[in-house]
Structures are given as C-alpha cells and as structure tokens.
Design a protein around this motif. Structure first.
Motif, PDB file in Angstrom:
ATOM      1  N   GLY A  17      29.661 132.724 -46.929  1.00  0.00           N
ATOM      2  CA  GLY A  17      31.063 133.130 -46.786  1.00  0.00           C
ATOM      3  C   GLY A  17      32.036 131.975 -46.951  1.00  0.00           C
ATOM      4  N   GLY A  18      33.212 132.275 -47.526  1.00  0.00           N
ATOM      5  CA  GLY A  18      34.236 131.248 -47.713  1.00  0.00           C
ATOM      6  C   GLY A  18      34.779 130.726 -46.398  1.00  0.00           C
ATOM      7  N   ALA A  19      35.006 131.633 -45.433  1.00  0.00           N
ATOM      8  CA  ALA A  19      35.513 131.220 -44.122  1.00  0.00           C
ATOM      9  C   ALA A  19      34.505 130.317 -43.423  1.00  0.00           C
ATOM     10  N   GLU A  20      33.236 130.661 -43.566  1.00  0.00           N
ATOM     11  CA  GLU A  20      32.184 129.876 -42.906  1.00  0.00           C
ATOM     12  C   GLU A  20      32.051 128.486 -43.520  1.00  0.00           C
ATOM     13  N   LYS A  21      32.281 128.379 -44.820  1.00  0.00           N
ATOM     14  CA  LYS A  21      32.264 127.051 -45.451  1.00  0.00           C
ATOM     15  C   LYS A  21      33.380 126.188 -44.869  1.00  0.00           C
ATOM     16  N   PHE A  22      34.542 126.807 -44.675  1.00  0.00           N
ATOM     17  CA  PHE A  22      35.669 126.073 -44.094  1.00  0.00           C
ATOM     18  C   PHE A  22      35.326 125.638 -42.670  1.00  0.00           C
ATOM     19  N   ILE A 179      37.706 123.030 -50.050  1.00  0.00           N
ATOM     20  CA  ILE A 179      37.251 121.831 -50.764  1.00  0.00           C
ATOM     21  C   ILE A 179      36.263 122.221 -51.854  1.00  0.00           C
ATOM     22  N   ILE A 180      36.062 121.305 -52.780  1.00  0.00           N
ATOM     23  CA  ILE A 180      35.079 121.530 -53.836  1.00  0.00           C
ATOM     24  C   ILE A 180      34.282 120.239 -54.023  1.00  0.00           C
ATOM     25  N   ASN A 181      32.981 120.382 -54.083  1.00  0.00           N
ATOM     26  CA  ASN A 181      32.104 119.233 -54.302  1.00  0.00           C
ATOM     27  C   ASN A 181      31.971 119.016 -55.804  1.00  0.00           C
ATOM     28  N   THR A 182      32.717 118.052 -56.333  1.00  0.00           N
ATOM     29  CA  THR A 182      32.731 117.834 -57.780  1.00  0.00           C
ATOM     30  C   THR A 182      31.478 117.119 -58.288  1.00  0.00           C
ATOM     31  N   LEU A 363      40.212 116.971 -46.699  1.00  0.00           N
ATOM     32  CA  LEU A 363      40.275 118.070 -45.736  1.00  0.00           C
ATOM     33  C   LEU A 363      40.233 117.535 -44.309  1.00  0.00           C
ATOM     34  N   SER A 364      39.341 116.585 -44.047  1.00  0.00           N
ATOM     35  CA  SER A 364      39.224 115.989 -42.711  1.00  0.00           C
ATOM     36  C   SER A 364      40.543 115.363 -42.278  1.00  0.00           C
TER      37      SER A 364
END
Length: 376
Positions: A17-22, A179-182, A363-364
C-alpha cells in the motif's frame, strides 16, 4: 531531553500500500532519534517489528463497513487519550488527531468523479449511501476538530481540494510528496530493453504502453483500452481487479484483445517499466500514485488525467500529457503525440530529473521539521 511519545494510527498494514510505504519511511526517519518513542495503533500490523516500536492492537467488533470505521475510530481515540501521546499522526479519518495524512484525498471529490461514469439512478444511490455519508461526515469532523495541528497531503491538487472543501488555511496543509528510490527504478538502454521484452515474450519492435494499478474502474482502464483500440500501440495491464473479465470482454469487443496484455500483480516493476515506451493512467481520481513516480524514474513519458495529483510532475509536450479521464479522443491524441522511445532522450532525462529530489533523506528532513513545529 524528555522522551517524545509518537503514535501512528492505521487500521491495517498492507505491504504493497502507498500509505504503508509512507508510514515505513516515517518510522525510518524517526527511529534514529533516541528521544522518540514509536507507537502503532492498528487492528492488524504486518510490518517488520522493530525493537523500539510498540504495537497497540485495537480490534473492536465489526459488523459492516460503518461499524468497522466507527468502532476503530472510537477505540483508537480512547486509546491515544489514555496513553497521552505527544503527537498522534492518523492515516484514518478520526477527529482528535494532531496530524492527518490525507493519502486518499477528499472523499466528496472522489464520489463526484466516480459519479461521472454511473447512470443517473446510480449517482443518487452513491450519495445516499450510509457508508459514504459516514465517511464524508467523519472527514468533516476531523478537519473541524480543534486538536488538528497539521495535514500532510501528497499533492498540491489535494491541498487545494482541502482548502476549498473545508476552509483550512494553506499554512496548515503541508505538501510532502511520496519518495522514489531512483536506484531501484532507472532507465534501461536499448539492448537491455530488448532483452527484457524477450524475457516477457513481448513484441520486440512494437510500441508498448504500460498501465499499473489495482481497482480498474477508478484507475481508468476502460478509457485506456478504448484509446489503445484506436492506435497501433500495445498495452500491458499490471494489477488485479475482481471484475477483470469485464475488461477482457471490452478489449474483445473493440477487436484489440491481441494488443491488451493482462499480466496480474508483478513484483519486479522496474523491468516492466523498462520494457515499455510510456505509462498510460487516465485515472478518475488519484491523489498522487507511486506508479507515476516509478515510471518517471525509469525515464518514461506519462499520460494521465487532470484529476491525478501526479500530473504536477508533467510538463505537457516535454515528458507527457494531461487529459480528462473520460476524453478518449484527447487520450488517443496524446498517445500518438508521444515521441518514439529513445534511451537518454531529452524527454526521458526530463522525466527522471523531475523525481530525483524525492529521496528518503528529503522526506526525513520535511517530517522532522514538521514535528518540531508541532511540538513547539
């Protein structure tokens, strides 16, 4: 320094889930500080248990959808008041939290968008639904609650919707993108792309778009198939839906089923993006889907809708196009206007450059800055 007791509220943790990633990134941002005590209030939690993370199970009886939402809200609120946490960050619509993350956008707006594809009689039923009326009321009470100090949303689109719908001051609403892990998502060169297409048994020289998302109605798969049927493009459909057969039948009726490839849920999404020439997501309503950030990190141009927060990363004509979710003609025009895929092209470079700043470190910094403001 006194210990700060921080609690995150989420009914269930689903790893994809997107919320859970956040939430996962929030916990990672906070766990480095010894002065912060981390707590989770949830019905069910599958996240890898951390030594410093305390789980407060909150699983009252649920008879239907309304009792599920109301029961959890009442029990969770009673729990956090009893525990006297310094900051409560809720990912559920519960009045009395300090911070609310509006990961689902505004429910009223979503219903208005969904009603566009329903017959008149069904539209009326949608807004008369006891469940939807409960959610709208719960959202309203939460935004009006005096305890609410800040709202986190993942797009300026949702920020504006909250201001317009609930009258909150802009300074209270913080846009913090996912966030995105590039390093995990990156472009493939031509040779790599051909190897990936062979691996997945995809046509080597065909023009291929990719659609990613479960919940095909909301994510606009019908419009995507109608548009593809009027072009020479193939479409890879990644995701699941209980009504998937309906979409198979649509592609058969439009005589393009040989070019619509349903592949289900996939684990290594980077390879699927690398096999494609662009992402097609004419979603009815989406605050800011991770798939747009992932595809852009892989250098893909994007075609999405004006009711998608991810459209904020698109400069029309440079790294994609923005259309109305139901305007098939404009979607077709956008598809045909896409440049041929070329590794390291200006479109590919620009797409990737737009998401490069969205790192876990950034993000942090944003989250810690917000929490300090609230504590002060």
């Amino acid at each position: 320094m006194d210990t700060i007791r921080f609690a995150i509220v989420r009914q269930k943790y689903r790893p994809d889930g997107g919320a859970e990633k956040f939430i996962a990134y929030t916990l990672e941002a906070l766990e480095t500080s010894e002065s912060i005590e981390l707590n989770i209030i949830a019905r069910k939690w599958q996240y890898k248990q951390k030594e410093r993370l305390t789980l407060h199970k909150c699983n009252p009886l649920q008879l239907d959808r309304i009792s599920r939402e109301r029961g959890f809200a009442n029990t969770a609120r009673a729990l956090w008041k009893r525990e006297n946490f310094n900051i409560v960050q809720s990912h559920e619509r519960i009045a009395g939290c300090d911070i609310y993350r509006a990961g689902d956008g505004v429910h009223q707006i979503w219903l208005e968008q969904r009603s566009r594809i329903l017959p008149k009689w069904h539209q009326k039923l949608l807004f008369l639904s006891p469940y939807h009326r409960y959610v709208i009321k719960a959202e309203q009470l939460m935004y009006q609650a005096p305890e609410l100090k800040a709202v986190i949303c993942n797009s300026r689109m949702v920020q504006k919707e909250i201001i317009d719908q609930f009258g909150l001051h802009k300074n209270k609403i913080h846009v913090i993108y996912n966030i995105i892990n590039t390093k995990e998502f990156f472009p493939a060169n031509e040779l790599q792309r051909l190897k990936i297409r062979k691996l997945f048994s995809l046509p080597l020289k065909a023009s291929i778009l990719i659609y990613v998302g479960s919940g095909f109605e909301r994510k606009g798969l019908k419009s995507a198939i109608y548009a593809i049927s009027k072009t020479h493009y193939y479409l890879i459909v990644v995701g699941r839906d209980k009504s998937e057969t309906k979409y198979h039948n649509i592609s058969k009726d439009l005589a393009c089923s040989n070019r619509i490839l349903f592949v289900g849920v996939q684990v290594n999404m980077c390879l699927w993006y690398q096999a494609a020439d662009g992402l097609l997501l004419p979603t009815l309503y989406d605050p800011c889907p991770n798939v747009i950030l992932e595809a852009m990190a892989c250098g893909l141009p994007i075609i999405t809708s004006a009711t998608c927060g991810g459209s904020e990363f698109i400069l029309p004509g440079k790294n994609g196009y923005i259309c109305d979710a139901l305007d098939v003609t404009s979607i077709v025009d956008a598809i045909m206007a896409l440049p041929p895929w070329t590794f390291n092209s200006s479109a590919s470079k620009y797409a990737r450059s737009q998401v490069m700043p969205l790192s876990s470190q950034y993000l942090s910094q944003q989250l810690l800055s917000l929490y300090k403001k609230i504590l002060n």
